[in-house]
Design a protein around this motif. Structure first.
Motif, short mmCIF file in Angstrom:
data_model
loop_
_atom_site.label_atom_id
_atom_site.label_comp_id
_atom_site.label_asym_id
_atom_site.label_seq_id
_atom_site.Cartn_x
_atom_site.Cartn_y
_atom_site.Cartn_z
N TYR A 91 44.26 37.92 39.54
CA TYR A 91 44.74 38.82 38.61
C TYR A 91 45.14 37.98 37.24
O TYR A 91 46.04 37.24 37.29
N ASP A 92 44.55 38.39 36.08
CA ASP A 92 45.18 37.72 34.89
C ASP A 92 45.98 38.72 34.03
O ASP A 92 45.44 39.63 33.60
N SER A 93 46.96 38.32 33.96
CA SER A 93 48.12 39.23 33.36
C SER A 93 48.24 38.87 31.82
O SER A 93 48.98 39.28 31.03
#
Length: 110
Positions: A91-93
């Motif tokens: 997950y790239d926030s």
């Protein structure tokens, strides 16, 4: 349950934990190794001429000439140039937010 007691418990037959899953996956044969391929062939070496001589009462080969038939590996069974990627981004926030320590307590205003 204490960890020492948990570690010595047997797993049920249909257990889906990571340990049992890994054991099942490792027990499966590799598909690329067991698949018969008509294009791949191993390297073979043939003896063409052998010179024999009597050495200490026993006939032995003292010189040989060999013919090498080069092997071939098809594209399907050719190993990759780079190792496989094991880690990937889950997950790239976005950009990381810097941590700012709060020196004194405060209350939010509405």
């Amino acid at each position: 349950m204490l960890p020492s007691k948990y570690l010595h418990q047997p797993h049920p037959e249909n257990c889906d934990c990571s340990v049992c899953w890994s054991r099942r996956e490792l027990a499966k044969p590799a598909a690329s190794q067991s698949t018969p391929c008509t294009e791949c062939r191993p390297t073979r070496v043939f003896t063409v001429v052998t010179t024999m001589a009597l050495v200490a009462g026993v006939w032995r080969s003292i010189h040989s000439t060999y013919r090498v038939e080069r092997g071939f590996t098809c594209d399907k069974h050719m190993p990759a140039l780079r190792p496989p990627k094991y880690w990937h981004v889950v997950y790239d926030s976005g950009r990381p937010t810097p941590f700012v320590p709060v020196r004194e307590p405060f209350e939010l205003e509405s």
